[in-house]
Design a protein around this motif. Structure first.
Motif, PDB file in Angstrom:
ATOM      1  N   ASN A 131      66.655 -74.694 -79.333  1.00 53.84           N
ATOM      2  CA  ASN A 131      65.452 -73.996 -78.858  1.00 53.84           C
ATOM      3  C   ASN A 131      65.572 -72.469 -78.896  1.00 53.84           C
ATOM      4  O   ASN A 131      65.189 -71.787 -77.946  1.00 53.84           O
ATOM      5  CB  ASN A 131      65.119 -74.438 -77.418  1.00 53.84           C
ATOM      6  N   HIS A 132      66.118 -71.945 -79.987  1.00 51.38           N
ATOM      7  CA  HIS A 132      66.171 -70.491 -80.075  1.00 51.38           C
ATOM      8  C   HIS A 132      64.767 -69.953 -80.326  1.00 51.38           C
ATOM      9  O   HIS A 132      63.914 -70.598 -80.928  1.00 51.38           O
ATOM     10  CB  HIS A 132      67.132 -70.043 -81.180  1.00 51.38           C
ATOM     11  N   LYS A 133      64.520 -68.758 -79.826  1.00 52.25           N
ATOM     12  CA  LYS A 133      63.208 -68.128 -79.936  1.00 52.25           C
ATOM     13  C   LYS A 133      62.864 -67.856 -81.391  1.00 52.25           C
ATOM     14  O   LYS A 133      63.727 -67.466 -82.168  1.00 52.25           O
ATOM     15  CB  LYS A 133      63.214 -66.821 -79.149  1.00 52.25           C
ATOM     16  N   LYS A 134      61.614 -68.070 -81.767  1.00 52.39           N
ATOM     17  CA  LYS A 134      61.196 -67.825 -83.136  1.00 52.39           C
ATOM     18  C   LYS A 134      61.242 -66.341 -83.442  1.00 52.39           C
ATOM     19  O   LYS A 134      60.836 -65.514 -82.633  1.00 52.39           O
ATOM     20  CB  LYS A 134      59.782 -68.352 -83.374  1.00 52.39           C
ATOM     21  N   MET A 135      61.759 -66.001 -84.607  1.00 52.89           N
ATOM     22  CA  MET A 135      61.832 -64.614 -85.038  1.00 52.89           C
ATOM     23  C   MET A 135      60.896 -64.390 -86.224  1.00 52.89           C
ATOM     24  O   MET A 135      60.632 -65.304 -87.015  1.00 52.89           O
ATOM     25  CB  MET A 135      63.264 -64.250 -85.433  1.00 52.89           C
ATOM     26  N   PHE A 136      60.407 -63.168 -86.347  1.00 53.35           N
ATOM     27  CA  PHE A 136      59.460 -62.818 -87.392  1.00 53.35           C
ATOM     28  C   PHE A 136      60.038 -61.696 -88.254  1.00 53.35           C
ATOM     29  O   PHE A 136      60.665 -60.768 -87.744  1.00 53.35           O
ATOM     30  CB  PHE A 136      58.130 -62.361 -86.783  1.00 53.35           C
ATOM     31  N   LYS A 137      59.814 -61.786 -89.546  1.00 53.83           N
ATOM     32  CA  LYS A 137      60.285 -60.746 -90.450  1.00 53.83           C
ATOM     33  C   LYS A 137      59.438 -59.487 -90.286  1.00 53.83           C
ATOM     34  O   LYS A 137      58.223 -59.563 -90.113  1.00 53.83           O
ATOM     35  CB  LYS A 137      60.230 -61.233 -91.902  1.00 53.83           C
ATOM     36  N   VAL A 138      60.099 -58.350 -90.325  1.00 49.36           N
ATOM     37  CA  VAL A 138      59.419 -57.065 -90.188  1.00 49.36           C
ATOM     38  C   VAL A 138      59.215 -56.468 -91.570  1.00 49.36           C
ATOM     39  O   VAL A 138      60.174 -56.292 -92.331  1.00 49.36           O
ATOM     40  CB  VAL A 138      60.245 -56.098 -89.311  1.00 49.36           C
ATOM     41  N   HIS A 139      57.970 -56.141 -91.888  1.00 50.04           N
ATOM     42  CA  HIS A 139      57.647 -55.584 -93.205  1.00 50.04           C
ATOM     43  C   HIS A 139      57.335 -54.090 -93.149  1.00 50.04           C
ATOM     44  O   HIS A 139      57.205 -53.448 -94.203  1.00 50.04           O
ATOM     45  CB  HIS A 139      56.461 -56.333 -93.814  1.00 50.04           C
ATOM     46  N   ASP A 140      57.212 -53.551 -91.942  1.00 45.71           N
ATOM     47  CA  ASP A 140      56.899 -52.128 -91.803  1.00 45.71           C
ATOM     48  C   ASP A 140      58.195 -51.315 -91.811  1.00 45.71           C
ATOM     49  O   ASP A 140      58.701 -50.868 -90.776  1.00 45.71           O
ATOM     50  CB  ASP A 140      56.130 -51.894 -90.496  1.00 45.71           C
ATOM     51  N   ALA A 141      58.748 -51.119 -93.012  1.00 49.83           N
ATOM     52  CA  ALA A 141      60.024 -50.414 -93.158  1.00 49.83           C
ATOM     53  C   ALA A 141      59.910 -48.963 -92.703  1.00 49.83           C
ATOM     54  O   ALA A 141      60.864 -48.392 -92.169  1.00 49.83           O
ATOM     55  CB  ALA A 141      60.489 -50.475 -94.613  1.00 49.83           C
ATOM     56  N   SER A 177      64.157 -54.617 -95.574  1.00 49.12           N
ATOM     57  CA  SER A 177      62.873 -55.201 -95.191  1.00 49.12           C
ATOM     58  C   SER A 177      62.366 -56.163 -96.261  1.00 49.12           C
ATOM     59  O   SER A 177      61.920 -57.274 -95.959  1.00 49.12           O
ATOM     60  CB  SER A 177      61.848 -54.085 -94.953  1.00 49.12           C
ATOM     61  N   LYS A 178      62.463 -55.749 -97.516  1.00 47.17           N
ATOM     62  CA  LYS A 178      62.004 -56.601 -98.623  1.00 47.17           C
ATOM     63  C   LYS A 178      62.817 -57.882 -98.719  1.00 47.17           C
ATOM     64  O   LYS A 178      62.314 -58.916 -99.169  1.00 47.17           O
ATOM     65  CB  LYS A 178      62.081 -55.828 -99.936  1.00 47.17           C
ATOM     66  N   SER A 179      64.087 -57.806 -98.296  1.00 46.13           N
ATOM     67  CA  SER A 179      64.960 -58.983 -98.346  1.00 46.13           C
ATOM     68  C   SER A 179      64.797 -59.884 -97.126  1.00 46.13           C
ATOM     69  O   SER A 179      65.458 -60.924 -97.035  1.00 46.13           O
ATOM     70  CB  SER A 179      66.427 -58.540 -98.453  1.00 46.13           C
ATOM     71  N   GLY A 180      63.953 -59.482 -96.189  1.00 40.92           N
ATOM     72  CA  GLY A 180      63.735 -60.285 -94.987  1.00 40.92           C
ATOM     73  C   GLY A 180      64.839 -60.158 -93.968  1.00 40.92           C
ATOM     74  O   GLY A 180      65.002 -61.048 -93.112  1.00 40.92           O
ATOM     75  N   ASN A 181      65.591 -59.056 -94.016  1.00 45.86           N
ATOM     76  CA  ASN A 181      66.747 -58.889 -93.137  1.00 45.86           C
ATOM     77  C   ASN A 181      66.478 -58.053 -91.887  1.00 45.86           C
ATOM     78  O   ASN A 181      67.400 -57.706 -91.156  1.00 45.86           O
ATOM     79  CB  ASN A 181      67.911 -58.283 -93.907  1.00 45.86           C
ATOM     80  N   ILE A 182      65.195 -57.727 -91.651  1.00 46.54           N
ATOM     81  CA  ILE A 182      64.811 -57.070 -90.407  1.00 46.54           C
ATOM     82  C   ILE A 182      63.884 -58.020 -89.659  1.00 46.54           C
ATOM     83  O   ILE A 182      62.874 -58.473 -90.205  1.00 46.54           O
ATOM     84  CB  ILE A 182      64.107 -55.727 -90.663  1.00 46.54           C
ATOM     85  N   ILE A 183      64.221 -58.343 -88.430  1.00 47.62           N
ATOM     86  CA  ILE A 183      63.466 -59.344 -87.669  1.00 47.62           C
ATOM     87  C   ILE A 183      63.101 -58.818 -86.287  1.00 47.62           C
ATOM     88  O   ILE A 183      63.725 -57.886 -85.771  1.00 47.62           O
ATOM     89  CB  ILE A 183      64.253 -60.655 -87.521  1.00 47.62           C
ATOM     90  N   THR A 184      62.090 -59.441 -85.697  1.00 47.60           N
ATOM     91  CA  THR A 184      61.712 -59.162 -84.316  1.00 47.60           C
ATOM     92  C   THR A 184      61.284 -60.461 -83.649  1.00 47.60           C
ATOM     93  O   THR A 184      60.855 -61.399 -84.327  1.00 47.60           O
ATOM     94  CB  THR A 184      60.571 -58.124 -84.239  1.00 47.60           C
ATOM     95  N   ALA A 185      61.401 -60.484 -82.328  1.00 48.60           N
ATOM     96  CA  ALA A 185      60.992 -61.676 -81.574  1.00 48.60           C
ATOM     97  C   ALA A 185      59.495 -61.679 -81.313  1.00 48.60           C
ATOM     98  O   ALA A 185      58.962 -62.642 -80.770  1.00 48.60           O
ATOM     99  CB  ALA A 185      61.752 -61.743 -80.254  1.00 48.60           C
ATOM    100  N   GLY A 186      58.812 -60.622 -81.675  1.00 47.94           N
ATOM    101  CA  GLY A 186      57.371 -60.553 -81.451  1.00 47.94           C
ATOM    102  C   GLY A 186      56.846 -59.194 -81.813  1.00 47.94           C
ATOM    103  O   GLY A 186      56.573 -58.902 -82.977  1.00 47.94           O
ATOM    104  N   ASP A 187      56.733 -58.331 -80.812  1.00 47.27           N
ATOM    105  CA  ASP A 187      56.271 -56.968 -81.018  1.00 47.27           C
ATOM    106  C   ASP A 187      57.462 -56.014 -80.997  1.00 47.27           C
ATOM    107  O   ASP A 187      58.256 -56.036 -80.057  1.00 47.27           O
ATOM    108  CB  ASP A 187      55.276 -56.592 -79.916  1.00 47.27           C
ATOM    109  N   ILE A 188      57.568 -55.179 -82.009  1.00 43.71           N
ATOM    110  CA  ILE A 188      58.721 -54.284 -82.122  1.00 43.71           C
ATOM    111  C   ILE A 188      58.850 -53.387 -80.898  1.00 43.71           C
ATOM    112  O   ILE A 188      59.951 -53.155 -80.385  1.00 43.71           O
ATOM    113  CB  ILE A 188      58.611 -53.423 -83.398  1.00 43.71           C
TER     114      ILE A 188
END
Length: 282
Positions: free
Chosen positions: A141-151, A189-200
Motif C-alpha cells: 500500500n505505498h502511496k501513488k506517485m506521479f511523474k513531474v513534467h515541469d522541469a 524529467s523526460k525519463s520519468g525520474n522526477i516524481i511527486t506524491a501529489g502537489d509539488i
C-alpha cells in the motif's frame, strides 16, 4: 617507461586482472568496462608494456568534466602511475577547455586526496553515503506517485534551495556529483525520474535513477515537505523489489537536517569515513 593510451575492448581481460584485488575484489569497473570504452575518455597507463593503471573522464554538460576510475595495480604502486594519469588528463582538458573538473573520493583515501591537492584540486564539500535494502513488507500500500513534467519549476526550486548551497551546486548521485543545469533536470524529467506524491508545493518531490551496472536505485534529491520520507521510501522500495540484489542509496551533505530521519526509515550509514568532493582550481 610509462605510456598512456585509450582503453579498447581487447583490453578487457587485462583490465579485469588489474582491478581484481581492488576493494577486496568488489571494484565496479568490470561491470561498466564496455560502457566506458564506448563512451570514450577511458585511459590505460602501461609500464614497460604492462597494464599498470586506469582513469576515466566524462563530460556531463559542456565544459563540466568528471574524473573517476583512477586505479593503480598493486604491483605498480609507488611508480607515480596515478600522477602521470592525472597530469595526462588535466593536460588534455586544458587543451580542450573546461568550466570545471571534479572528482570524489573517500575521506579515508589519503593517497587520492594527496594526488588531487598536489595537482590543484581543492575540497568543495563533505558528504555521507547511506543505503537501504528492500523490505517486502514496506511495499504494501505505498502511496501513488506521479511523474513531474515541469522541469523548469524543478530547476528553479533546486537553484533557490538552501541545500544546493551545501552540495556546492551539484546533484549527488551516490559517489558521482553532477552540476545542476537545466539540461540535466530536463533529461531526468523526460525519463520519468522526477516524481511527486501529489502537489509539488505541498507534497514535495524526489529525483532518482536506477543504475543497473551498480545494482542500485540512487535517490538524487528529496524534498519531503508535508509528506514523510517514509512514503517516498515505500515507493522506491517497491521499485527495487522488482530487481534482484538491488539497494537504495542516497548521498547528502554532512549535517543535513534530514539525516536523523534516515535511521528511523531504515537508511543506514554505508561508508563511515564519508565522501569528499573536490574541484580543480588552477
Amino acid at each position: 617507461m610509462i605510456k598512456i593510451r585509450k582503453v579498447i575492448e581487447k583490453d578487457h581481460k587485462q583490465v579485469l586482472e588489474l582491478v581484481e584485488n581492488i576493494w577486496g575484489g568488489g571494484d565496479y569497473i568490470p561491470f561498466i568496462f564496455f560502457n566506458w570504452v564506448r563512451d570514450g575518455g577511458f585511459f590505460l597507463a602501461e609500464y614497460d608494456g604492462e597494464p599498470a593503471g586506469l582513469a576515466k573522464v566524462t563530460m556531463f554538460d559542456k565544459g563540466d568534466w568528471w574524473l573517476e576510475g583512477l586505479r593503480v595495480g598493486r604491483r605498480f604502486r609507488g611508480l607515480k602511475i596515478a600522477n602521470h594519469l592525472t597530469d595526462f588528463i588535466l593536460g588534455d582538458l586544458r587543451k580542450r577547455g573546461y568550466n570545471s573538473i571534479q572528482y570524489a573520493t573517500g575521506a579515508d583515501n589519503k593517497a587520492s586526496l594527496y594526488i588531487g591537492m598536489k595537482h590543484g584540486f581543492v575540497q568543495l564539500g563533505k558528504f555521507t553515503f547511506h543505503s537501504f535494502f528492500p523490505n517486502p513488507t514496506l511495499a504494501i500500500n505505498h502511496k501513488k506517485m506521479f511523474k513531474v513534467h515541469d522541469a523548469e519549476k524543478i530547476f528553479h526550486l533546486l537553484f533557490n534551495s538552501e541545500l544546493i548551497k551545501k552540495t556546492s551546486g551539484t546533484i549527488p548521485m551516490s559517489w558521482t556529483f553532477r552540476k545542476l543545469s537545466k539540461e540535466f533536470i530536463s533529461s531526468l524529467s523526460k525519463s520519468g525520474n522526477i516524481i511527486t506524491a501529489g502537489d509539488i508545493d505541498t507534497d514535495g518531490f524526489a529525483i532518482y535513477q536506477i543504475k543497473d551496472g551498480f545494482n542500485r536505485l540512487e535517490i538524487l534529491w528529496l524534498e519531503t515537505r508535508d509528506i514523510s520520507l517514509q512514503e517516498y521510501l515505500r515507493f522506491f522500495n517497491a521499485q527495487v523489489l522488482k530487481k534482484l540484489d538491488y539497494s537504495i542509496t542516497i548521498t547528502v551533505p554532512v549535517y543535513t537536517r534530514i539525516i536523523p530521519a534516515f535511521s528511523t526509515s531504515g537508511l543506514k550509514l554505508d561508508w563511515k569515513h564519508g565522501v569528499r568532493l573536490l574541484e580543480y582550481q588552477k
